[in-house]
Design a protein around this motif. Structure first.
Motif, PDB file in Angstrom:
ATOM      1  N   ARG A   1       0.819  -1.182   0.032  1.00 50.27           N
ATOM      2  CA  ARG A   1       0.104  -0.220  -0.049  1.00 50.27           C
ATOM      3  C   ARG A   1       0.984   1.073   0.043  1.00 50.27           C
ATOM      4  O   ARG A   1       0.712   2.084  -0.756  1.00 50.27           O
ATOM      5  CB  ARG A   1      -0.972   0.038   1.280  1.00 50.27           C
ATOM      6  CG  ARG A   1      -2.095  -0.968   1.108  1.00 50.27           C
ATOM      7  CD  ARG A   1      -2.925  -0.598   2.541  1.00 50.27           C
ATOM      8  NE  ARG A   1      -3.795  -1.402   2.383  1.00 50.27           N
ATOM      9  CZ  ARG A   1      -4.428  -2.241   3.645  1.00 50.27           C
ATOM     10  NH1 ARG A   1      -4.239  -1.721   4.703  1.00 50.27           N
ATOM     11  NH2 ARG A   1      -5.626  -2.681   3.503  1.00 50.27           N
TER      12      ARG A   1
ATOM     13  N   LYS B   1      -5.176   4.836   2.689  1.00 47.86           N
ATOM     14  CA  LYS B   1      -5.541   3.683   2.281  1.00 47.86           C
ATOM     15  C   LYS B   1      -5.725   3.909   0.716  1.00 47.86           C
ATOM     16  O   LYS B   1      -6.436   5.052   0.457  1.00 47.86           O
ATOM     17  CB  LYS B   1      -6.877   2.966   2.880  1.00 47.86           C
ATOM     18  CG  LYS B   1      -6.557   2.948   4.336  1.00 47.86           C
ATOM     19  CD  LYS B   1      -5.609   1.794   4.539  1.00 47.86           C
ATOM     20  CE  LYS B   1      -5.504   1.604   6.110  1.00 47.86           C
ATOM     21  NZ  LYS B   1      -4.014   1.375   6.400  1.00 47.86           N
TER      22      LYS B   1
ATOM     23  N   GLU C   1      -8.592  -1.342  -3.868  1.00 48.53           N
ATOM     24  CA  GLU C   1      -7.776  -2.182  -3.463  1.00 48.53           C
ATOM     25  C   GLU C   1      -8.116  -3.673  -3.877  1.00 48.53           C
ATOM     26  O   GLU C   1      -9.309  -4.078  -3.443  1.00 48.53           O
ATOM     27  CB  GLU C   1      -7.201  -2.145  -1.920  1.00 48.53           C
ATOM     28  CG  GLU C   1      -6.185  -2.971  -1.564  1.00 48.53           C
ATOM     29  CD  GLU C   1      -5.745  -2.997  -0.174  1.00 48.53           C
ATOM     30  OE1 GLU C   1      -4.701  -2.694   0.071  1.00 48.53           O
ATOM     31  OE2 GLU C   1      -6.581  -3.049   0.881  1.00 48.53           O
TER      32      GLU C   1
END
Length: 155
Positions: A98, A125, A129
């Motif tokens: 990440r 974040k 994903e």
């Protein structure tokens, strides 16, 4: 073949921005003539050849040298904090990936992208994903100044 018509706009934007940032805006007309000629090539060839043409226009083996130094210097303390964070999280690979992905904001002139503060952005974040299986062998390509310091931590 070009992936998207916007790639051509991005090419013109990124390379003209390079010349302007390097203090050579008077060379933009020469660059634009060159870009018109490489538009018929593949996306990869056009971006690569135009990158090399900036060197020719500025008569420099590395016109980006000072910018790279600045990016590396700014990224050093961030890389140190990333190393500490990942050590605290037992070197969690998902978290490391990440962070590595977020580091791609460094040294970019992508069309429509506005620079952000690395210290804040690196911990966000991802917007998207997906779960992927990590292969046994992973190769990391160090491609941009600043970003490479973070990728070295991942490696």
């Amino acid at each position: 073949m070009w992936l998207d018509k916007l790639c051509k706009l991005c090419l013109v934007h990124s390379r003209t921005k390079d010349l302007i940032d390097l203090g050579c805006s008077e060379k933009v007309p020469q660059l634009l003539r060159f870009l018109a000629d490489v538009m018929g090539k593949s996306r990869t060839e056009a971006f690569s050849e135009s990158f090399d043409y900036i060197k020719v226009l500025l008569n420099s083996a590395d016109p980006y040298k000072e910018r790279k130094k600045e990016l590396n210097k700014a990224t050093e303390p961030v890389a140190y904090n990333i190393r500490r964070c990942l050590a605290h999280k037992s070197w969690n690979l998902k978290e490391a990936l990440r962070i590595s992905a977020a580091a791609n904001i460094i040294d970019t002139s992508v069309l429509g992208y506005e620079s952000r503060d690395l210290v804040e952005a690196i911990w966000e974040k991802p917007a998207l994903e997906e779960h992927i299986e990590i292969p046994k062998n992973v190769y990391i390509i160090l491609d941009n100044a600043g970003e490479a310091l973070i990728d070295v931590v991942l490696a």
